[in-house]
Design a protein around this motif. Structure first.
Motif, PDB file in Angstrom:
ATOM      1  N   ALA A 120      19.795  22.239 -11.651  1.00  0.00           N
ATOM      2  CA  ALA A 120      19.083  22.227 -10.370  1.00  0.00           C
ATOM      3  C   ALA A 120      17.995  21.161 -10.335  1.00  0.00           C
ATOM      4  N   ASN A 121      17.264  20.997 -11.442  1.00  0.00           N
ATOM      5  CA  ASN A 121      16.196  19.993 -11.458  1.00  0.00           C
ATOM      6  C   ASN A 121      16.753  18.593 -11.225  1.00  0.00           C
ATOM      7  N   GLU A 122      17.854  18.282 -11.891  1.00  0.00           N
ATOM      8  CA  GLU A 122      18.434  16.949 -11.750  1.00  0.00           C
ATOM      9  C   GLU A 122      18.997  16.737 -10.344  1.00  0.00           C
ATOM     10  N   ARG A 123      19.651  17.750  -9.804  1.00  0.00           N
ATOM     11  CA  ARG A 123      20.188  17.641  -8.442  1.00  0.00           C
ATOM     12  C   ARG A 123      19.054  17.449  -7.437  1.00  0.00           C
ATOM     13  N   ASP A 124      18.009  18.235  -7.595  1.00  0.00           N
ATOM     14  CA  ASP A 124      16.884  18.133  -6.663  1.00  0.00           C
ATOM     15  C   ASP A 124      16.162  16.798  -6.828  1.00  0.00           C
ATOM     16  N   SER A 125      16.052  16.326  -8.066  1.00  0.00           N
ATOM     17  CA  SER A 125      15.404  15.035  -8.311  1.00  0.00           C
ATOM     18  C   SER A 125      16.215  13.896  -7.703  1.00  0.00           C
ATOM     19  N   ALA A 126      17.546  13.983  -7.790  1.00  0.00           N
ATOM     20  CA  ALA A 126      18.406  12.951  -7.212  1.00  0.00           C
ATOM     21  C   ALA A 126      18.253  12.915  -5.694  1.00  0.00           C
ATOM     22  N   GLU A 127      18.239  14.094  -5.082  1.00  0.00           N
ATOM     23  CA  GLU A 127      18.073  14.165  -3.627  1.00  0.00           C
ATOM     24  C   GLU A 127      16.698  13.636  -3.225  1.00  0.00           C
ATOM     25  N   ALA A 142       0.834  -1.209   0.000  1.00  0.00           N
ATOM     26  CA  ALA A 142       0.000   0.000   0.000  1.00  0.00           C
ATOM     27  C   ALA A 142       0.865   1.254   0.000  1.00  0.00           C
ATOM     28  N   ASP A 143       1.982   1.231   0.726  1.00  0.00           N
ATOM     29  CA  ASP A 143       2.876   2.387   0.761  1.00  0.00           C
ATOM     30  C   ASP A 143       3.599   2.556  -0.574  1.00  0.00           C
ATOM     31  N   LEU A 144       3.975   1.441  -1.183  1.00  0.00           N
ATOM     32  CA  LEU A 144       4.645   1.504  -2.484  1.00  0.00           C
ATOM     33  C   LEU A 144       3.693   2.070  -3.530  1.00  0.00           C
ATOM     34  N   GLU A 145       2.456   1.636  -3.491  1.00  0.00           N
ATOM     35  CA  GLU A 145       1.473   2.127  -4.461  1.00  0.00           C
ATOM     36  C   GLU A 145       1.154   3.600  -4.223  1.00  0.00           C
ATOM     37  N   ALA A 146       1.105   3.999  -2.962  1.00  0.00           N
ATOM     38  CA  ALA A 146       0.878   5.418  -2.664  1.00  0.00           C
ATOM     39  C   ALA A 146       2.030   6.257  -3.198  1.00  0.00           C
ATOM     40  N   ALA A 147       3.249   5.759  -3.065  1.00  0.00           N
ATOM     41  CA  ALA A 147       4.409   6.491  -3.571  1.00  0.00           C
ATOM     42  C   ALA A 147       4.359   6.583  -5.095  1.00  0.00           C
ATOM     43  N   PRO A 169      17.486  -0.392   0.445  1.00  0.00           N
ATOM     44  CA  PRO A 169      18.808  -0.276   1.076  1.00  0.00           C
ATOM     45  C   PRO A 169      19.514   1.017   0.683  1.00  0.00           C
ATOM     46  N   ASP A 170      20.259   1.573   1.629  1.00  0.00           N
ATOM     47  CA  ASP A 170      20.896   2.870   1.408  1.00  0.00           C
ATOM     48  C   ASP A 170      21.780   2.886   0.170  1.00  0.00           C
ATOM     49  N   ALA A 171      22.551   1.832  -0.028  1.00  0.00           N
ATOM     50  CA  ALA A 171      23.466   1.797  -1.169  1.00  0.00           C
ATOM     51  C   ALA A 171      22.709   1.812  -2.490  1.00  0.00           C
ATOM     52  N   THR A 172      21.585   1.116  -2.526  1.00  0.00           N
ATOM     53  CA  THR A 172      20.783   1.087  -3.747  1.00  0.00           C
ATOM     54  C   THR A 172      20.125   2.438  -3.990  1.00  0.00           C
ATOM     55  N   ALA A 173      19.602   3.049  -2.933  1.00  0.00           N
ATOM     56  CA  ALA A 173      18.992   4.373  -3.063  1.00  0.00           C
ATOM     57  C   ALA A 173      20.021   5.390  -3.550  1.00  0.00           C
ATOM     58  N   ALA A 174      21.244   5.296  -3.034  1.00  0.00           N
ATOM     59  CA  ALA A 174      22.298   6.215  -3.463  1.00  0.00           C
ATOM     60  C   ALA A 174      22.667   5.984  -4.923  1.00  0.00           C
ATOM     61  N   GLU A 175      22.651   4.743  -5.353  1.00  0.00           N
ATOM     62  CA  GLU A 175      22.975   4.441  -6.748  1.00  0.00           C
ATOM     63  C   GLU A 175      21.880   4.963  -7.684  1.00  0.00           C
ATOM     64  N   VAL A 176      20.623   4.836  -7.288  1.00  0.00           N
ATOM     65  CA  VAL A 176      19.540   5.406  -8.098  1.00  0.00           C
ATOM     66  C   VAL A 176      19.714   6.923  -8.193  1.00  0.00           C
ATOM     67  N   ALA A 177      20.054   7.552  -7.081  1.00  0.00           N
ATOM     68  CA  ALA A 177      20.279   9.004  -7.094  1.00  0.00           C
ATOM     69  C   ALA A 177      21.435   9.358  -8.035  1.00  0.00           C
ATOM     70  N   ARG A 178      22.495   8.555  -8.031  1.00  0.00           N
ATOM     71  CA  ARG A 178      23.612   8.808  -8.947  1.00  0.00           C
ATOM     72  C   ARG A 178      23.157   8.734 -10.396  1.00  0.00           C
ATOM     73  N   LEU A 179      22.354   7.720 -10.707  1.00  0.00           N
ATOM     74  CA  LEU A 179      21.849   7.570 -12.072  1.00  0.00           C
ATOM     75  C   LEU A 179      21.011   8.775 -12.472  1.00  0.00           C
ATOM     76  N   GLU A 200      16.630   9.724  -3.454  1.00  0.00           N
ATOM     77  CA  GLU A 200      17.287   9.028  -2.350  1.00  0.00           C
ATOM     78  C   GLU A 200      16.430   9.054  -1.092  1.00  0.00           C
ATOM     79  N   GLY A 201      15.812  10.204  -0.826  1.00  0.00           N
ATOM     80  CA  GLY A 201      14.966  10.316   0.355  1.00  0.00           C
ATOM     81  C   GLY A 201      13.717   9.453   0.271  1.00  0.00           C
ATOM     82  N   LEU A 202      13.038   9.480  -0.887  1.00  0.00           N
ATOM     83  CA  LEU A 202      11.816   8.698  -1.036  1.00  0.00           C
ATOM     84  C   LEU A 202      12.104   7.206  -0.934  1.00  0.00           C
ATOM     85  N   LEU A 203      13.142   6.761  -1.615  1.00  0.00           N
ATOM     86  CA  LEU A 203      13.454   5.334  -1.591  1.00  0.00           C
ATOM     87  C   LEU A 203      13.821   4.872  -0.188  1.00  0.00           C
TER      88      LEU A 203
END
Length: 210
Positions: A87-94, A22-27, A106-116, A97-100
């Motif tokens: 700015a849009n890309e930087r803000d989207s990356a941040e 339910a939380d994943l679908e809400a996101a 996992p933190d490492a995966t969230a950070a990797e998505v943000a890098r991408l 990471e926060g949403l994930l």
């Protein structure tokens, strides 16, 4: 939209999310709301879906396709046509990471998505980064559209930047086109390059001359 929410749920679960469905679908629904904001003319749910479809089509080329899918969802989650630089890309990356993290990824995966996500600012990847290459190639797939699709894309971009005077827009757009044409290759992954490179270059050159 229900299908899109399901695609988000599957991707984030594959990336290790521990939150309830339910939380994943809400996101997922929240993200679709962001992609539906009124200031968007090109960076819309249609663009998101197009990028996801390319990622799905060529998923075997990426070692972590679930991360690429999540980066596609997040890469324009924050979008203000008046923002400066990347700015849009930087803000989207941040934001990504926060949403994930809230969804238990996992933190490492969230950070990797943000890098991408950050790579989409300039679409520049390192030589050994197939996940990043697939994301960037998918984001630029629109450049290789047929004449009608490319015309719709350029018109939508102009509407998004309606606040910019014609002369300034033309100059800025020319810089973007020239930068793309100066790349050794617009597309990094061989199968996509073989399919799209020549058409994309023809479209860019025609727009630049026009």
């Amino acid at each position: 939209m229900e299908n899109l929410v399901g695609r988000f749920r599957e991707a984030v679960r594959a990336a290790g999310a521990t939150a309830p469905d339910a939380d994943l679908e809400a996101a997922g629904g929240y993200l679709i709301g962001r992609w539906s904001e009124p200031q968007r003319q090109y960076h819309t749910v249609a663009h998101l879906t197009a990028v996801l479809d390319v990622v799905d089509q060529f998923a075997e080329l990426a070692p972590h396709p679930e991360r690429v899918r999540l980066a596609a969802w997040m890469h324009d989650a924050v979008y203000d046509p008046r923002a400066l630089g990347d700015a849009n890309e930087r803000d989207s990356a941040e934001f990504a990471e926060g949403l994930l993290a809230t969804l238990g990824v996992p933190d490492a995966t969230a950070a990797e998505v943000a890098r991408l996500v950050g790579l989409t600012a300039g679409h520049a990847t390192e030589e050994d980064d197939p996940d990043g290459e697939l994301l960037c190639d998918a984001d630029l797939a629109v450049l290789a559209g047929n004449d009608e699709a490319y015309a719709e894309y350029t018109a939508a971009i102009r509407r998004e930047y309606a606040h910019v005077p014609d002369e300034d827009f033309k100059a800025g757009r020319a810089q973007v086109l020239k930068a793309l044409l100066e790349l050794p290759s617009i597309y990094r992954l061989a199968p996509l390059r073989e399919q799209w490179e020549s058409k994309a270059r023809a479209n860019l050159e025609r727009e630049l001359k026009g």
